[in-house]
Design a protein around this motif. Structure first.
Motif, short mmCIF file in Angstrom:
data_model
loop_
_atom_site.label_atom_id
_atom_site.label_comp_id
_atom_site.label_asym_id
_atom_site.label_seq_id
_atom_site.Cartn_x
_atom_site.Cartn_y
_atom_site.Cartn_z
N MET A 89 33.22 -44.83 -15.75
CA MET A 89 31.86 -44.39 -15.44
C MET A 89 31.84 -42.86 -15.40
O MET A 89 32.68 -42.24 -14.74
CB MET A 89 31.41 -44.96 -14.08
CG MET A 89 31.43 -46.47 -14.02
SD MET A 89 30.90 -47.13 -12.40
CE MET A 89 29.15 -46.70 -12.43
N GLN A 91 29.49 -41.07 -14.13
CA GLN A 91 28.84 -40.65 -12.88
C GLN A 91 29.01 -41.78 -11.88
O GLN A 91 28.81 -42.95 -12.20
CB GLN A 91 27.35 -40.36 -13.12
CG GLN A 91 26.50 -40.21 -11.87
CD GLN A 91 25.74 -41.48 -11.51
OE1 GLN A 91 25.64 -42.41 -12.30
NE2 GLN A 91 25.22 -41.54 -10.29
N ILE A 92 29.42 -41.46 -10.65
CA ILE A 92 29.66 -42.47 -9.63
C ILE A 92 28.54 -42.41 -8.59
O ILE A 92 28.45 -41.44 -7.82
CB ILE A 92 31.02 -42.27 -8.93
CG1 ILE A 92 32.15 -42.20 -9.96
CG2 ILE A 92 31.27 -43.39 -7.93
CD1 ILE A 92 32.32 -43.44 -10.81
N PRO A 93 27.67 -43.41 -8.55
CA PRO A 93 26.59 -43.40 -7.57
C PRO A 93 27.11 -43.80 -6.18
O PRO A 93 28.06 -44.57 -6.07
CB PRO A 93 25.62 -44.45 -8.10
CG PRO A 93 26.53 -45.44 -8.77
CD PRO A 93 27.63 -44.61 -9.39
N VAL A 99 26.90 -51.79 -8.30
CA VAL A 99 27.58 -52.44 -9.42
C VAL A 99 27.83 -53.91 -9.06
O VAL A 99 28.26 -54.22 -7.94
CB VAL A 99 28.91 -51.74 -9.75
CG1 VAL A 99 29.63 -52.48 -10.87
CG2 VAL A 99 28.67 -50.29 -10.14
N PHE A 225 24.31 -52.73 -13.57
CA PHE A 225 24.31 -51.38 -13.03
C PHE A 225 22.89 -51.09 -12.53
O PHE A 225 21.92 -51.28 -13.27
CB PHE A 225 24.71 -50.35 -14.09
CG PHE A 225 26.07 -50.59 -14.67
CD1 PHE A 225 27.22 -50.32 -13.92
CD2 PHE A 225 26.22 -51.09 -15.95
CE1 PHE A 225 28.48 -50.55 -14.45
CE2 PHE A 225 27.49 -51.31 -16.50
CZ PHE A 225 28.62 -51.05 -15.74
N VAL A 229 22.81 -45.73 -11.29
CA VAL A 229 23.80 -45.36 -12.30
C VAL A 229 23.08 -44.59 -13.40
O VAL A 229 22.39 -45.16 -14.23
CB VAL A 229 24.51 -46.60 -12.86
CG1 VAL A 229 25.51 -46.20 -13.94
CG2 VAL A 229 25.21 -47.37 -11.76
N VAL A 233 28.36 -45.40 -19.26
CA VAL A 233 29.42 -46.31 -18.82
C VAL A 233 30.14 -46.83 -20.06
O VAL A 233 29.50 -47.33 -20.99
CB VAL A 233 28.85 -47.49 -18.01
CG1 VAL A 233 29.97 -48.43 -17.60
CG2 VAL A 233 28.08 -46.99 -16.79
#
Length: 265
Positions: A89, A91-93, A99, A225, A229, A233
């Motif tokens: 990923m 970007q990590i929310p 997820v 997602f 997100v 990905v």
């Protein structure tokens, strides 16, 4: 007289690697596995890039399901099948249950094209199991859930009537890293009592059982997602469970032969 011996035959999953991906009309095909983007909104995409499957959110991100179909597989008693995803990923929310991924039985009702809305009538009667988690390095809920057929068009619909929890850890810290590959897996083992489940995400394990109304047949892998997100990905590789009916038949024939030989002594 010594009893005859028989070789041990291991039941294995088949690794389906992303370099074999190719585009086909409105879907992406992975060695016969058809992948679809269901949701994400206008402007989102699911494409093959540098040998990997890549989901790119729209400029205004929205919830998306990445859904793949394979030949129906049924778990035999004592058998384990494992879905394994290697994901990167960008970007990590930091969001609760942003997820979700799992194995399901479509009952023959499958989507046939990409769409911009994350719910679809084809999902209404899906049954199966999934893992929900927050991918950030924040203490948050991590659960294994059972999807029951409730005529809900959202495959990962919230609420106990749609995806009741088989067990939740309220303070798990997953801690995925941006642009760092991580492995997510869900293993299902059929037992005399029902089904034993083991989820592993970035090395963090959660195990639960379903001894009330277990499901044993699957033909669908799905990953959701949330709108949190907002970065691309990449699916680096996917391992889809595939128990072998031929191997089971060989085992059965071997045990029958052994019994016949013993009865003739």
């Amino acid at each position: 007289m010594k009893s005859p011996s028989f070789p041990t035959i291991a039941l294995t999953a088949i690794a389906l690697l992303m370099p074999t991906l190719k585009s086909a009309y409105s879907q992406t095909v992975l060695d016969g596995i058809s992948w679809y983007r269901v949701g994400g909104g206008t402007g989102s995409s699911l494409n093959v890039s540098s040998g990997s499957l890549v989901y790119t959110p729209a400029s205004t991100a929205a919830t998306v399901n990445i859904v793949g179909y394979f030949n129906p597989q049924t778990i035999a008693l004592g058998q384990t099948i494992t879905l394994s995803l290697n994901i990167t990923m960008s970007q990590i929310p930091n969001a609760m249950e942003a997820v979700r991924f799992g194995l399901f039985n479509s009952g023959g009702s499958q989507v046939t094209a990409n769409s911009n809305s994350f719910d679809n009538a084809a999902f209404a009667a899906y049954q199966g199991y999934s893992t929900w988690f927050n991918p950030a390095a924040t203490s948050s809920a991590y659960s294994i859930r059972e999807r029951i057929a409730t005529n809900n068009n959202a495959i990962f619909a919230g609420g106990s009537s749609n995806n009741p929890s088989l067990g939740t850890v309220s303070n798990a810290t997953i801690g995925l890293g941006a642009n760092i590959p991580s492995t997510w897996a869900l293993s299902l083992t059929r037992t005399e009592a029902g089904l034993s489940l083991l989820s592993t995400v970035n090395g963090i394990e959660l195990s639960r059982v379903d001894n009330i109304s277990p499901y044993f047949t699957f033909d669908t892998v799905a990953v959701q997602f949330s709108a949190n997100v907002t970065g691309a990905v990449t699916f680096n590789s996917v391992t889809v469970p595939e128990p072998s009916a031929a191997i089971l038949g060989i085992l059965g024939a071997g045990f029958l032969l052994m019994r016949l030989r013993r009865s003739r002594r």
